[in-house]
Each structure stands twice: as C-alpha cells, then as structure tokens.
Scaffold this motif. Sequence first.
Motif, PDB file in Angstrom:
ATOM      1  N   VAL A  50       3.320  68.637  53.195  1.00 60.41           N
ATOM      2  CA  VAL A  50       4.201  68.821  52.047  1.00 60.41           C
ATOM      3  C   VAL A  50       5.639  69.015  52.535  1.00 60.41           C
ATOM      4  N   ILE A  51       6.572  68.515  51.748  1.00 61.89           N
ATOM      5  CA  ILE A  51       7.991  68.783  51.989  1.00 61.89           C
ATOM      6  C   ILE A  51       8.419  69.791  50.926  1.00 61.89           C
ATOM      7  N   PRO A  52       8.441  71.084  51.265  1.00 61.70           N
ATOM      8  CA  PRO A  52       8.781  72.088  50.258  1.00 61.70           C
ATOM      9  C   PRO A  52      10.266  72.116  49.911  1.00 61.70           C
ATOM     10  N   LYS A  53      11.122  71.780  50.888  1.00 57.82           N
ATOM     11  CA  LYS A  53      12.578  71.819  50.660  1.00 57.82           C
ATOM     12  C   LYS A  53      13.248  70.670  51.392  1.00 57.82           C
ATOM     13  N   PHE A  54      14.254  70.116  50.755  1.00 61.23           N
ATOM     14  CA  PHE A  54      15.132  69.169  51.427  1.00 61.23           C
ATOM     15  C   PHE A  54      16.439  69.134  50.669  1.00 61.23           C
ATOM     16  N   GLN A  55      17.472  68.698  51.353  1.00 58.17           N
ATOM     17  CA  GLN A  55      18.769  68.529  50.709  1.00 58.17           C
ATOM     18  C   GLN A  55      19.547  67.449  51.423  1.00 58.17           C
ATOM     19  N   SER A  56      20.259  66.697  50.645  1.00 57.89           N
ATOM     20  CA  SER A  56      21.169  65.701  51.191  1.00 57.89           C
ATOM     21  C   SER A  56      22.499  66.409  51.376  1.00 57.89           C
ATOM     22  N   GLY A  57      23.227  66.090  52.395  1.00 55.93           N
ATOM     23  CA  GLY A  57      24.488  66.779  52.655  1.00 55.93           C
ATOM     24  C   GLY A  57      25.646  66.163  51.902  1.00 55.93           C
ATOM     25  N   ASP A  58      26.676  66.935  51.757  1.00 56.07           N
ATOM     26  CA  ASP A  58      27.889  66.453  51.103  1.00 56.07           C
ATOM     27  C   ASP A  58      29.006  67.453  51.356  1.00 56.07           C
ATOM     28  N   MET A  59      30.184  67.101  50.882  1.00 57.86           N
ATOM     29  CA  MET A  59      31.339  67.994  50.974  1.00 57.86           C
ATOM     30  C   MET A  59      32.160  67.813  49.714  1.00 57.86           C
ATOM     31  N   TRP A  60      32.508  68.916  49.110  1.00 61.39           N
ATOM     32  CA  TRP A  60      33.310  68.904  47.896  1.00 61.39           C
ATOM     33  C   TRP A  60      34.508  69.814  48.093  1.00 61.39           C
ATOM     34  N   ASP A  61      35.556  69.510  47.367  1.00 58.81           N
ATOM     35  CA  ASP A  61      36.754  70.347  47.355  1.00 58.81           C
ATOM     36  C   ASP A  61      36.813  71.021  45.994  1.00 58.81           C
ATOM     37  N   ILE A  62      36.660  72.326  45.983  1.00 58.66           N
ATOM     38  CA  ILE A  62      36.685  73.101  44.742  1.00 58.66           C
ATOM     39  C   ILE A  62      38.083  73.668  44.577  1.00 58.66           C
ATOM     40  N   SER A  63      38.713  73.351  43.447  1.00 53.75           N
ATOM     41  CA  SER A  63      40.069  73.840  43.182  1.00 53.75           C
ATOM     42  C   SER A  63      40.068  74.681  41.914  1.00 53.75           C
ATOM     43  N   LEU A  64      40.620  75.852  42.031  1.00 55.29           N
ATOM     44  CA  LEU A  64      40.789  76.760  40.901  1.00 55.29           C
ATOM     45  C   LEU A  64      42.273  77.090  40.788  1.00 55.29           C
ATOM     46  N   GLY A  65      43.012  76.231  40.087  1.00 61.03           N
ATOM     47  CA  GLY A  65      44.455  76.403  39.995  1.00 61.03           C
ATOM     48  C   GLY A  65      45.100  76.102  41.328  1.00 61.03           C
ATOM     49  N   ASP A  66      45.837  77.069  41.862  1.00 61.18           N
ATOM     50  CA  ASP A  66      46.495  76.897  43.151  1.00 61.18           C
ATOM     51  C   ASP A  66      45.565  77.184  44.327  1.00 61.18           C
ATOM     52  N   LEU A  67      44.436  77.766  44.040  1.00 54.80           N
ATOM     53  CA  LEU A  67      43.485  78.132  45.092  1.00 54.80           C
ATOM     54  C   LEU A  67      42.431  77.041  45.243  1.00 54.80           C
TER      55      LEU A  67
END
Length: 171
Positions: A74-91
């Motif tokens: 069984v494969i109980p967990k897996f994830q594909s990788g990625d990268m995101w840029d989270i912007s909250l106003g100036d931060l």
Amino acid sequence: MLKRFRKKKKFSIYLGSLAVAPRSDFKRYLDEWAAFGHEDLDSALRKQLMEIFELPLASSLDQPKETDLGLDIVIPKFQSGDMWDISLGDLGFPLAWRPKVEVAARIYRLDTGKTLHTASVTAKLSWRQYFSKLFTWRTFLRFKPMFDSSDLNVLLQRACLGLLEKLRKVA
C-alpha cells in the motif's frame, strides 16, 4: 551452531493486494491545481506498483499450503512537490515541498491469515535535486507541473527497493 544444519523451508510469495490510499491533506488540492488535468497521480502510481510487483495472485490459489505467503503493498502517503509564492500585501514568503512517496508492506501466511512482518519505507527527493529542477523553463513557464508521475515513479522504485531490502533481512 546446529541452526546451520537445519533445513530451511522454501516459501512461495503471492501478491495479496495493491492499493494507493486516497489523499486527505491540503497539498492534494495544490497538486491537483498545479497539474491542470494533465494526469491522475493515484492511478499512475498504482500502475507502476503493478509493474514493480509482478507476482502470481494469492486469489488464484485454491488450497494454500503452509509455505505460501501473501504480500500486501500500500502507498499510504505521497505528494508531488511544488513551490508557491504566498503574498499578503507587502509581506511575501515562499512555500516549498519536495516529492515524497511512502510504501508499506505486510507479509502474512495465506493459510491462516496471520501477519508475519510489516515494514514501511519513505523516499524523498533530495533538496539538491529539488532546487536543480526548480530553475528550469518548465518551472518558470508552468506549462506542465513542476513534478509529474515520472518523478514520483523514480521515488516509488527507490522506496520499493528499500522495502524489499527490509523484508529480505527479516526472512
């Protein structure tokens, strides 16, 4: 010393079941959104598992013997990788995660159903490989996901090899 002269039983291994557990984490939605309908990772991983473990099926046996063992994967967990840029106003801050595949196995006696051993192995993409893939045209233009099933298949094969090595040491 007398253990060496005892005759070892020869076991036959049969494939019990193969499964990919459904994902329930938040990254599942991010992976689906990043894939833009390119592929279904669950079915791709299940297909690769079937190719890796080409064993006779346990359901094909009418009368299992004492030396017949079943193997559930069984494969109980897996994830594909990625990268995101989270912007909250100036931060703003980056959110990054690597591809990862966990594979678990159970060996049991087919005649009694008694579990003999369980093991699991997790394979992750190294940070070095992750960052080398990060700076490609594919990532900048986003016409395909950053990591796809071929990347996860490599990790799946590595995890399955590690799992078989663990199971071999027990036998």
